[in-house]
Design a protein around this motif. Structure first.
Motif, mmCIF file in Angstrom:
data_model
loop_
_atom_site.group_PDB
_atom_site.id
_atom_site.type_symbol
_atom_site.label_atom_id
_atom_site.label_comp_id
_atom_site.label_asym_id
_atom_site.label_seq_id
_atom_site.Cartn_x
_atom_site.Cartn_y
_atom_site.Cartn_z
ATOM 1 N N HIS A 7 57.525 19.219 37.948
ATOM 2 C CA HIS A 7 56.898 18.715 36.759
ATOM 3 C C HIS A 7 56.573 17.393 36.951
ATOM 4 N N PRO A 32 52.371 20.184 34.894
ATOM 5 C CA PRO A 32 52.088 20.828 33.429
ATOM 6 C C PRO A 32 50.941 20.170 32.623
ATOM 7 N N PHE A 34 49.474 18.294 29.391
ATOM 8 C CA PHE A 34 50.208 17.500 28.455
ATOM 9 C C PHE A 34 49.144 16.616 27.738
ATOM 10 N N THR A 71 50.839 24.502 35.073
ATOM 11 C CA THR A 71 50.956 25.366 34.018
ATOM 12 C C THR A 71 50.205 24.961 32.802
ATOM 13 N N ASN A 75 49.718 21.263 24.149
ATOM 14 C CA ASN A 75 50.777 20.577 24.365
ATOM 15 C C ASN A 75 51.678 20.290 22.652
ATOM 16 N N GLY A 104 52.973 26.050 29.786
ATOM 17 C CA GLY A 104 53.562 24.881 29.271
ATOM 18 C C GLY A 104 52.672 23.714 29.459
ATOM 19 N N GLU A 105 53.052 22.320 28.923
ATOM 20 C CA GLU A 105 54.018 22.413 28.294
ATOM 21 C C GLU A 105 54.167 22.790 26.840
ATOM 22 N N LEU A 134 57.427 26.635 30.382
ATOM 23 C CA LEU A 134 58.158 25.407 30.617
ATOM 24 C C LEU A 134 58.240 24.668 29.074
ATOM 25 N N HIS A 136 59.287 21.595 26.238
ATOM 26 C CA HIS A 136 59.332 20.132 26.287
ATOM 27 C C HIS A 136 60.219 20.021 25.008
ATOM 28 N N ASP A 166 63.153 21.590 29.306
ATOM 29 C CA ASP A 166 63.011 19.885 30.154
ATOM 30 C C ASP A 166 63.316 19.031 29.253
ATOM 31 N N HIS A 167 63.545 17.973 29.996
ATOM 32 C CA HIS A 167 63.831 16.534 29.403
ATOM 33 C C HIS A 167 65.303 16.530 28.973
ATOM 34 N N SER A 186 63.976 15.052 33.731
ATOM 35 C CA SER A 186 63.207 13.982 34.267
ATOM 36 C C SER A 186 63.804 12.535 34.610
#
Length: 283
Positions: A7, A32, A34, A71, A75, A104-105, A134, A136, A166-167, A186
């Motif tokens: 990512h 990704p 975004f 990806t 978003n 994603g994201e 993926l 977020h 993620d995150h 991340s």
């Protein structure tokens, strides 16, 4: 040390970053789609951006011996803008592309009804196109956002093993682990997650389904913090094989589920994972 950053927003980085990443052992990345910072006002601007992610950016990465995949998604932040919603109708055109290895994201920014709708619709596309997802998690109210994320994933019918949330941080990792999803972290210089904190999470929760990324977007970030995390793992007593699992084999396993992961021409060191759906030959 070989590194697959699962990512990283290379659109926001320079060619000097690519050079430094290659020298540090980064051999493959996933970028990704975004938010670019400036609000987009029409679907055409997304189409140009998506075209860059699957065309120009793989070429740019390739100049430094790094394999680039992407990806594609609307978003969460821009899912709230009615001018951007028609992007959902563009996605099938891109989700068929060889270099696209996940949807994603997607997920939440402010946890609005509009984000709910876009999230569910794009999880349905991931199921339809047999791609991983993926996800977020929001920067604000992360615990509630993660709980809501897991509920929507469960309702969607997608297998939890095909989703990375993620995150994450120390507060949210256990719920995602118990749900059977992949766990994404991340690593940033000052915010989100640091290499020492990441090492402690790996000690507590193990190495399976763990993805470590640098994200490296427009803000204060560092595309070499995957390498720093590997070095921190070694200093804490993890083995070279442990580091290889987290920084290489895990992302290969997750994105290999797309059947589109192309690690050809990277040499024998890229052949890592028995049973993964790694595409061989041209892209």
């Amino acid at each position: 040390m070989r590194i697959f950053d699962p990512h990283i927003h290379m659109t926001s980085r320079t060619t000097d970053d690519y050079r430094a990443m290659a020298a540090a052992g980064v051999r493959a990345v996933v970028e990704p789609a975004f938010w670019l910072g400036q609000p987009r006002t029409n679907p055409g601007s997304f189409a140009d951006y998506f075209d860059s992610l699957i065309g120009w950016e793989p070429y740019r990465a390739g100049q430094f011996g790094i394999r680039h995949h992407a990806t594609i998604a609307l978003n969460p932040k821009e899912a709230n803008d009615p001018r951007c919603r028609p992007v959902l109708d563009l996605l099938p055109r891109y989700l068929d592309k060889d270099g696209v290895v996940a949807v994603g994201e997607i997920g939440y920014d402010s946890m609005t009804p509009e984000e709910d709708e876009a999230f569910a619709a794009q999880l349905a596309l991931a199921v339809e196109y047999e791609l991983p997802a993926l996800v977020h998690t929001p920067h604000r109210d992360k615990a509630r956002g993660t709980e809501r994320t897991l509920a929507v994933v469960a309702e969607s019918g997608i297998g939890p093993g095909r989703v990375v949330v993620d995150h994450l941080n120390e507060v949210t990792v256990a719920a995602v682990h118990d749900a059977g999803c992949w766990m994404g972290f991340s690593i940033y210089p000052e915010t989100k997650m640091s290499p020492p904190r990441m090492v402690e999470i790996l000690k507590e929760h193990g190495l399976d389904r763990m993805l470590v990324n640098s994200a490296a977007d427009w803000g204060h970030s560092d595309p070499l913090l995957t390498r720093a995390t590997g070095e921190a793992m070694l200093a804490a007593g993890f083995s070279d094989d442990d580091v290889d699992k987290v920084l290489w084999r895990n992302p290969v396993e997750f994105y290999g589920q797309s059947g589109r992961l192309d690690l050809s021409d990277l040499g024998p060191a890229a052949d890592t994972f028995e049973g993964s759906s790694i595409k061989r030959g041209g892209s």
